[in-house]
Design a protein around this motif. Structure first.
Motif, mmCIF file in Angstrom:
data_model
loop_
_atom_site.group_PDB
_atom_site.id
_atom_site.type_symbol
_atom_site.label_atom_id
_atom_site.label_comp_id
_atom_site.label_asym_id
_atom_site.label_seq_id
_atom_site.Cartn_x
_atom_site.Cartn_y
_atom_site.Cartn_z
ATOM 1 N N ASN A 173 20.651 7.102 2.178
ATOM 2 C CA ASN A 173 21.137 8.117 1.605
ATOM 3 C C ASN A 173 20.318 8.152 0.283
ATOM 4 N N ALA A 174 19.429 7.274 -0.029
ATOM 5 C CA ALA A 174 18.583 7.188 -1.235
ATOM 6 C C ALA A 174 17.551 6.196 -1.054
ATOM 7 N N VAL A 175 16.372 6.108 -1.567
ATOM 8 C CA VAL A 175 15.355 5.213 -1.849
ATOM 9 C C VAL A 175 15.262 4.822 -3.170
ATOM 10 N N ARG A 176 14.958 3.380 -3.486
ATOM 11 C CA ARG A 176 14.489 2.851 -4.671
ATOM 12 C C ARG A 176 13.208 2.269 -4.452
ATOM 13 N N ALA A 194 6.500 10.819 -14.357
ATOM 14 C CA ALA A 194 5.436 11.783 -13.886
ATOM 15 C C ALA A 194 5.073 11.822 -12.493
ATOM 16 N N ALA A 195 5.605 10.477 -11.688
ATOM 17 C CA ALA A 195 5.275 10.093 -10.293
ATOM 18 C C ALA A 195 6.442 10.942 -9.643
ATOM 19 N N GLY A 196 7.333 11.492 -9.980
ATOM 20 C CA GLY A 196 8.451 12.153 -9.353
ATOM 21 C C GLY A 196 9.810 11.656 -9.058
ATOM 22 N N ALA A 197 10.211 10.454 -9.685
ATOM 23 C CA ALA A 197 11.232 9.830 -9.326
ATOM 24 C C ALA A 197 12.419 10.848 -10.006
ATOM 25 N N HIS A 198 13.361 10.774 -8.964
ATOM 26 C CA HIS A 198 14.783 11.582 -9.638
ATOM 27 C C HIS A 198 15.307 10.632 -10.619
ATOM 28 N N MET A 199 15.739 9.605 -10.600
ATOM 29 C CA MET A 199 16.417 8.727 -11.297
ATOM 30 C C MET A 199 15.754 7.549 -11.902
ATOM 31 N N ILE A 221 6.136 8.067 -1.588
ATOM 32 C CA ILE A 221 7.301 8.374 -1.187
ATOM 33 C C ILE A 221 7.893 9.615 -1.581
ATOM 34 N N ARG A 222 7.845 10.188 -2.662
ATOM 35 C CA ARG A 222 8.167 11.480 -3.026
ATOM 36 C C ARG A 222 7.832 12.461 -1.965
ATOM 37 N N GLY A 223 6.617 12.682 -1.408
ATOM 38 C CA GLY A 223 6.102 13.593 -0.595
ATOM 39 C C GLY A 223 6.338 13.096 0.746
ATOM 40 N N ALA A 224 6.977 12.179 1.099
ATOM 41 C CA ALA A 224 7.398 11.846 2.319
ATOM 42 C C ALA A 224 8.690 12.090 3.000
ATOM 43 N N ILE A 225 9.625 12.039 1.805
ATOM 44 C CA ILE A 225 11.210 12.061 2.306
ATOM 45 C C ILE A 225 11.857 13.168 1.310
ATOM 46 N N ASP A 235 0.964 -1.427 -0.094
ATOM 47 C CA ASP A 235 0.137 -0.171 -0.181
ATOM 48 C C ASP A 235 0.960 1.158 0.068
ATOM 49 N N PRO A 236 0.531 2.436 -0.913
ATOM 50 C CA PRO A 236 1.497 3.474 -0.816
ATOM 51 C C PRO A 236 1.806 4.033 0.642
ATOM 52 N N ALA A 237 0.823 4.056 1.240
ATOM 53 C CA ALA A 237 1.026 4.727 2.490
ATOM 54 C C ALA A 237 1.990 3.889 3.400
ATOM 55 N N HIS A 238 1.794 2.764 3.351
ATOM 56 C CA HIS A 238 2.776 1.833 3.986
ATOM 57 C C HIS A 238 4.376 2.292 3.517
ATOM 58 N N MET A 239 4.332 2.044 2.374
ATOM 59 C CA MET A 239 5.533 2.547 1.588
ATOM 60 C C MET A 239 6.248 3.768 1.900
ATOM 61 N N ALA A 240 5.419 4.620 2.055
ATOM 62 C CA ALA A 240 6.023 6.131 2.340
ATOM 63 C C ALA A 240 6.502 5.945 3.866
ATOM 64 N N ALA A 241 5.804 5.286 4.674
ATOM 65 C CA ALA A 241 6.306 5.156 6.282
ATOM 66 C C ALA A 241 7.605 4.258 6.278
ATOM 67 N N MET A 242 7.692 3.344 5.457
ATOM 68 C CA MET A 242 8.741 2.650 5.258
ATOM 69 C C MET A 242 9.753 3.590 4.904
ATOM 70 N N ALA A 243 9.839 4.360 3.860
ATOM 71 C CA ALA A 243 10.702 5.337 3.281
ATOM 72 C C ALA A 243 11.036 6.277 4.362
ATOM 73 N N ARG A 244 10.321 6.787 5.074
ATOM 74 C CA ARG A 244 10.559 7.720 6.126
ATOM 75 C C ARG A 244 11.651 6.881 7.150
#
Length: 226
Positions: free
Chosen positions: A36-39, A84-89, A49-53, A19-28
Motif C-alpha cells: 500500500n506504500a513504500v518507505r 525535494a526528491a519527491g517524498a509524500h511523507m 522510486i517516485r518515478g517508478a510507482i 543503486d537507485p535503479a535496483h531500489m526502483a525495481a524493488m519498489a515496483r
C-alpha cells in the motif's frame, strides 16, 4: 495505508542492490505484490522510486554523525533533501535523544511543519516518545526504533508498544521493527496498528540467504556422523 502493508525498500551499505535503479525495481515489485506504500532512504533512491510507482512514498535520510546518535533525518537540511526528491511523507527520529545542534525532536518538528508541506511520521522507541511526537504535531507515529536506543534490540516485534500507542493516540500508528512473518503482521493489526512496515524480510536477499544458509549448515552438522 490503513490496513495495508508498507514495504521498506532500502539496501544496507555493501549490498549489491545499493543503486537507485535496483531500489526502483524493488519498489515496483512491492507494488505488484500488493503493498500500500513504500518507505525509502536517500534523495537518489526516493527520486527513482517516485518515478517508478504510484504509491504513497515515505522518505527519510540516514546520516551518521559523531555528535549525535540520531541517524534518521537528523536535521532540517536532511529533511529538505527528502522533500525535494519527491517524498509524500517525511520520517524522522522522534526519540528523546538530542540532535547535533542540541535540540530535541519537538523543536525540529515544529520547524519542519513551518517550512515543508509534508506530513511527519515520527519514528519512536517508547510510549512517552510517541505521545510527545503526536503532541508536537506528528501526523503518524511508528514503532521503528523500539529496542534500538538502549542496547541490543530484542528478537521479536514490540507488539505491546503498538497496542499502547494505538489505544492512546488519535493518529495512525505504524508497526515497524523486526516484522519477519505473516503471523507477526497479523498480530500487529490485532494490536491496533494502522499499517505494518516490513523491510528486511522482503527486500534484503543477503539477510534472507544468510538465514537459509545457517539453517542448512545446522542441518549438515546434525547429519554428520559422531
Amino acid at each position: 495505508m490503513r490496513g495495508g502493508l508498507v514495504v521498506s525498500v532500502q539496501a544496507p551499505p555493501g549490498s549489491p542492490l545499493r543503486d537507485p535503479a535496483h531500489m526502483a525495481a524493488m519498489a515496483r515489485a512491492a507494488q505488484a505484490g500488493g503493498a500500500n506504500a513504500v518507505r525509502a532512504e536517500g534523495a537518489r533512491d526516493i527520486a527513482a522510486i517516485r518515478g517508478a510507482i504510484d504509491l504513497p512514498l515515505i522518505g527519510l535520510r540516514k546520516r551518521k554523525s559523531r555528535d549525535t546518535a540520531v541517524v534518521i533525518t537528523p536535521s532540517l537540511d536532511d529533511a529538505r533533501e527528502v522533500a525535494a526528491a519527491g517524498a509524500h511523507m517525511l520520517a524522522l527520529d522522534a526519540t528523546g535523544r538530542l540532535r547535533a545542534d542540541g535540540r530535541g525532536p519537538g523543536e525540529l518538528m515544529q520547524q519542519l511543519m513551518r517550512e515543508l508541506p509534508l506530513p511527519l511520521l515520527a519514528d519512536v522507541d517508547s510510549y512517552d516518545a510517541g505521545i510527545a511526537a503526536r503532541d508536537a504535531g506528528a501526523a503518524a507515529v511508528a514503532t521503528t526504533l523500539s529496542g534500538y536506543t538502549s542496547g541490543a534490540p530484542p528478537a521479536a516485534p514490540d507488539l505491546a508498544l503498538v497496542e499502547r500507542l494505538a489505544a492512546a493516540l488519535d493518529c495512525p500508528v505504524l508497526a515497524e521493527g523486526r516484522y519477519a512473518s505473516v503471523e507477526d503482521v497479523r498480530r500487529a493489526f490485532d494490536a491496533g496498528a494502522h499499517a505494518v512496515v516490513v523491510g528486511t524480510a522482503i527486500t534484503d536477499p543477503v539477510a534472507l540467504t544468510r538465514r537459509f544458509a545457517a539453517a542448512a549448515a545446522r542441518s549438515e552438522v546434525r547429519r554428520a556422523p559422531a
